[in-house]
Design an enzyme around this catalytic site. Structure first.
Site, PDB file in Angstrom:
ATOM      1  N   SER A 191       2.968 -14.908 -19.921  1.00 48.50           N
ATOM      2  CA  SER A 191       4.037 -15.110 -20.909  1.00 48.50           C
ATOM      3  C   SER A 191       5.331 -14.397 -20.504  1.00 48.50           C
ATOM      4  O   SER A 191       6.402 -14.745 -20.989  1.00 48.50           O
ATOM      5  CB  SER A 191       3.586 -14.648 -22.304  1.00 48.50           C
ATOM      6  OG  SER A 191       3.327 -13.263 -22.321  1.00 48.50           O
ATOM      7  N   HIS A 192       5.248 -13.387 -19.618  1.00 44.89           N
ATOM      8  CA  HIS A 192       6.458 -12.657 -19.239  1.00 44.89           C
ATOM      9  C   HIS A 192       6.642 -12.569 -17.725  1.00 44.89           C
ATOM     10  O   HIS A 192       7.345 -11.695 -17.221  1.00 44.89           O
ATOM     11  CB  HIS A 192       6.491 -11.285 -19.915  1.00 44.89           C
ATOM     12  CG  HIS A 192       6.807 -11.415 -21.371  1.00 44.89           C
ATOM     13  ND1 HIS A 192       5.866 -11.866 -22.283  1.00 44.89           N
ATOM     14  CD2 HIS A 192       7.949 -11.243 -22.075  1.00 44.89           C
ATOM     15  CE1 HIS A 192       6.421 -11.936 -23.481  1.00 44.89           C
ATOM     16  NE2 HIS A 192       7.684 -11.566 -23.384  1.00 44.89           N
ATOM     17  N   GLU A 239       3.918 -16.265 -25.906  1.00 43.52           N
ATOM     18  CA  GLU A 239       2.569 -16.829 -25.898  1.00 43.52           C
ATOM     19  C   GLU A 239       2.553 -18.120 -26.743  1.00 43.52           C
ATOM     20  O   GLU A 239       1.959 -19.117 -26.348  1.00 43.52           O
ATOM     21  CB  GLU A 239       1.615 -15.781 -26.490  1.00 43.52           C
ATOM     22  CG  GLU A 239       0.154 -15.996 -26.246  1.00 43.52           C
ATOM     23  CD  GLU A 239      -0.270 -15.870 -24.784  1.00 43.52           C
ATOM     24  OE1 GLU A 239       0.402 -15.176 -23.990  1.00 43.52           O
ATOM     25  OE2 GLU A 239      -1.268 -16.510 -24.438  1.00 43.52           O
TER      26      GLU A 239
HETATM   27  P1  NDP Z   1      -1.834  -9.173 -25.029  1.00 41.14           P
HETATM   28  O1  NDP Z   1      -2.421  -9.472 -26.327  1.00 41.14           O
HETATM   29  O2  NDP Z   1      -1.974 -10.188 -23.949  1.00 41.14           O
HETATM   30  O3  NDP Z   1      -2.387  -7.826 -24.397  1.00 41.14           O
HETATM   31  C1  NDP Z   1      -2.132  -6.618 -24.967  1.00 41.14           C
HETATM   32  C2  NDP Z   1      -2.733  -5.445 -24.247  1.00 41.14           C
HETATM   33  O4  NDP Z   1      -4.089  -5.359 -24.690  1.00 41.14           O
HETATM   34  C3  NDP Z   1      -2.758  -5.489 -22.744  1.00 41.14           C
HETATM   35  O5  NDP Z   1      -2.557  -4.171 -22.285  1.00 41.14           O
HETATM   36  C4  NDP Z   1      -4.174  -6.004 -22.459  1.00 41.14           C
HETATM   37  O6  NDP Z   1      -4.676  -5.631 -21.199  1.00 41.14           O
HETATM   38  C5  NDP Z   1      -4.962  -5.351 -23.558  1.00 41.14           C
HETATM   39  N1  NDP Z   1      -6.165  -6.089 -23.884  1.00 41.14           N
HETATM   40  C6  NDP Z   1      -6.309  -7.422 -24.087  1.00 41.14           C
HETATM   41  N2  NDP Z   1      -7.589  -7.715 -24.382  1.00 41.14           N
HETATM   42  C7  NDP Z   1      -8.266  -6.544 -24.368  1.00 41.14           C
HETATM   43  C8  NDP Z   1      -9.625  -6.185 -24.591  1.00 41.14           C
HETATM   44  N3  NDP Z   1     -10.533  -7.094 -24.886  1.00 41.14           N
HETATM   45  N4  NDP Z   1      -9.970  -4.882 -24.491  1.00 41.14           N
HETATM   46  C9  NDP Z   1      -9.052  -3.943 -24.186  1.00 41.14           C
HETATM   47  N5  NDP Z   1      -7.753  -4.230 -23.960  1.00 41.14           N
HETATM   48  C10 NDP Z   1      -7.364  -5.508 -24.049  1.00 41.14           C
HETATM   49  O7  NDP Z   1      -0.255  -8.831 -25.246  1.00 41.14           O
HETATM   50  P2  NDP Z   1       0.840  -9.629 -26.041  1.00 41.14           P
HETATM   51  O8  NDP Z   1       0.640 -11.095 -25.852  1.00 41.14           O
HETATM   52  O9  NDP Z   1       0.946  -9.104 -27.407  1.00 41.14           O
HETATM   53  O10 NDP Z   1       2.136  -9.180 -25.220  1.00 41.14           O
HETATM   54  C11 NDP Z   1       2.316  -9.665 -23.894  1.00 41.14           C
HETATM   55  C12 NDP Z   1       3.569  -9.095 -23.311  1.00 41.14           C
HETATM   56  O11 NDP Z   1       4.685  -9.583 -24.017  1.00 41.14           O
HETATM   57  C13 NDP Z   1       3.681  -7.569 -23.348  1.00 41.14           C
HETATM   58  O12 NDP Z   1       3.816  -7.139 -22.021  1.00 41.14           O
HETATM   59  C14 NDP Z   1       4.926  -7.297 -24.156  1.00 41.14           C
HETATM   60  O13 NDP Z   1       5.722  -6.232 -23.688  1.00 41.14           O
HETATM   61  C15 NDP Z   1       5.673  -8.599 -24.028  1.00 41.14           C
HETATM   62  N6  NDP Z   1       6.566  -8.789 -25.164  1.00 41.14           N
HETATM   63  C16 NDP Z   1       7.896  -8.571 -25.000  1.00 41.14           C
HETATM   64  C17 NDP Z   1       8.756  -8.691 -26.060  1.00 41.14           C
HETATM   65  C18 NDP Z   1      10.199  -8.387 -25.938  1.00 41.14           C
HETATM   66  O14 NDP Z   1      10.913  -8.459 -26.928  1.00 41.14           O
HETATM   67  N7  NDP Z   1      10.709  -8.024 -24.794  1.00 41.14           N
HETATM   68  C19 NDP Z   1       8.285  -9.091 -27.388  1.00 41.14           C
HETATM   69  C20 NDP Z   1       6.847  -9.275 -27.452  1.00 41.14           C
HETATM   70  C21 NDP Z   1       6.030  -9.136 -26.369  1.00 41.14           C
HETATM   71  P3  NDP Z   1      -4.740  -6.734 -20.024  1.00 41.14           P
HETATM   72  O15 NDP Z   1      -3.313  -7.043 -19.702  1.00 41.14           O
HETATM   73  O16 NDP Z   1      -5.465  -6.068 -18.914  1.00 41.14           O
HETATM   74  O17 NDP Z   1      -5.482  -7.911 -20.577  1.00 41.14           O
HETATM   75  O1  PYC Z   2       7.425 -12.890 -26.400  1.00 39.12           O
HETATM   76  O2  PYC Z   2       8.104 -12.228 -28.371  1.00 39.12           O
HETATM   77  C1  PYC Z   2       8.281 -12.421 -27.188  1.00 39.12           C
HETATM   78  C2  PYC Z   2       9.596 -12.037 -26.585  1.00 39.12           C
HETATM   79  C3  PYC Z   2      10.742 -11.806 -27.228  1.00 39.12           C
HETATM   80  C4  PYC Z   2      11.677 -11.469 -26.267  1.00 39.12           C
HETATM   81  C5  PYC Z   2      11.063 -11.505 -25.068  1.00 39.12           C
HETATM   82  N1  PYC Z   2       9.780 -11.854 -25.290  1.00 39.12           N
END
Ligand code: NDP
Ligand code: PYC
Length: 338
Positions: free
Chosen positions: A47-48, A188
């Site tokens: 996703s990123h 996502e």
């Molecule tokens: P995920 O739900 O994919 O994963 C979240 C974290 O939980 C990861 O560290 C992952 O490790 C861990 N994890 C997942 N499954 C398990 C499990 N079963 N047991 C233990 N740990 C687990 O993250 P999101 O989809 O919520 O976010 C993805 C990315 O999006 C992030 O990097 C975030 O910074 C980015 N984002 C950026 C935004 C922005 O405004 N810039 C806004 C929102 C999100 P692993 O990776 O090893 O699976």
């Molecule tokens: O996945 O929510 C998100 C997001 C917002 C800005 C960058 N990623």
């Protein structure tokens, strides 16, 4: 089955830089953004990773961002580093301000970097993991735009507000987690929409406040926080610490600032770094052992540590020398060269 394309690791950064330059980013920003995209894609962060090229390009195509913005780092006598991204993408500001953050954390035991006036499209883990690789524990937070309803509400007030934390481990990859405080990151949901897949239950409501599994209806309605009122409270904390605390925008204000145009949200970012030895009285080995006992206890019972999947993906991709992305994504990225 989804058709995939293999991209050689050595080709990814030059490919991204070329596209970013083509759309008007100067060399310094193009390099910093490409580094972030490469780092995320190397770990199969779909996703990123390369997918976020679209957001970076939309941001500049909409005339919002200065592709040559020069960050300004203010000097201070306390433990706070202020970096004004000057309406540029966040990566370059972090790159230029992080040496000062590291020096202040080592001097004071704790230090914070407030990045202001930045566009932000990326994952947070690369930033905190970089600090952990230097022996510092670190956390980071950002707001985004008000797509997410608070627990009990029906309309967006909060951002997807990610929180990342990294803890250094001797001879091992750091313990790192990084997740949106919304049940799903917006990126996502965008991927589900591209693939025509329904969302799981509990991720979003439509514009009438009714539960939906349709990605487009979710994007037109409101996303939900993870963990009900608990995720909601954490998300509000992130709004406050990465918004009013550092004299920058909340997700509501960032939404207003966007005026309906797409691209990356505009706001601030906070990064806090901890020097472990200064906190633990230099009983480093003893406290490392404590942390390792905890990690071992988790793993021994069949649970996994966050980032374990990512580290495994990184090792596999480095070993084979390429990453795999969907053919559809690859085709769409190629169009960005036109
Ligand atoms: P995920 O739900 O994919 O994963 C979240 C974290 O939980 C990861 O560290 C992952 O490790 C861990 N994890 C997942 N499954 C398990 C499990 N079963 N047991 C233990 N740990 C687990 O993250 P999101 O989809 O919520 O976010 C993805 C990315 O999006 C992030 O990097 C975030 O910074 C980015 N984002 C950026 C935004 C922005 O405004 N810039 C806004 C929102 C999100 P692993 O990776 O090893 O699976
Ligand atoms: O996945 O929510 C998100 C997001 C917002 C800005 C960058 N990623």
């Amino acid at each position: 089955m989804t058709k995939t394309v293999q991209l050689a690791l050595d080709d990814i950064k030059p490919f991204c830089v070329k596209i970013l330059r083509h759309h008007g980013y100067g060399n310094a920003h193009a390099d910093a953004i490409a580094d972030m995209l490469y780092t995320c894609q190397l770990d199969d962060c779909q996703s990123h990773g390369l997918f976020r090229l679209f957001m970076a390009i939309d941001t500049i195509s909409n005339g919002k961002i200065d592709g040559n913005a020069e960050p300004v780092i203010a000097s201070s006598s306390n433990a706070i580093v202020k970096a004004d991204a000057s309406n540029g993408m966040s990566q370059l500001a972090f790159e230029q301000a992080s040496p000062e953050l590291i020096a202040k954390a080592r001097q004071h035991g704790i230090a914070a970097l407030a990045i202001n006036n930045c566009y932000h499209f990326s994952a947070l883990w690369p930033v905190v993991e970089q600090l952990a690789s230097l022996g510092l524990a670190a956390m980071s937070m950002v707001p985004s735009q008000s797509w997410v309803a608070p627990a009990g509400g029906t309309r967006g007030s909060l951002g997807t507000n990610p929180f990342a934390f990294s803890w250094p481990r001797q001879g091992k990859n750091p313990f790192t987690f990084d997740f949106a405080t919304s049940a799903f990151a917006r990126g996502e949901i965008e991927l589900y929409r591209r693939e025509g897949k329904p969302l799981p239950e509990g991720v979003a409501v439509d514009k009438d406040g009714k539960p939906t599994t349709d990605p487009q209806a979710a994007m037109d309605g409101a996303m939900l926080t993870f963990g009900g009122y608990k995720g909601s409270a954490l998300s509000i904390m992130i709004e406050l610490l990465a918004g009013p605390l550092i004299d920058d925008l909340t997700s509501l204000e960032s939404m207003d600032h966007a005026e309906g145009r797409g691209g990356a949200p505009y706001h601030g970012q906070v990064i806090i770094a901890f020097d472990l030895a200064q906190f633990n009285g230099s009983h480093t080995d003893q406290n490392d052992a404590r942390a390792e006992r905890l990690f071992a206890d988790i793993v021994d019972q069949g649970a996994r540590l966050p980032s374990q999947r990512r580290y495994a993906a990184r090792a596999r991709n480095l070993e084979r020398g390429f990453v795999e992305i969907s053919k559809q994504l690859h085709d769409d990225i190629l169009k960005l060269q036109e």
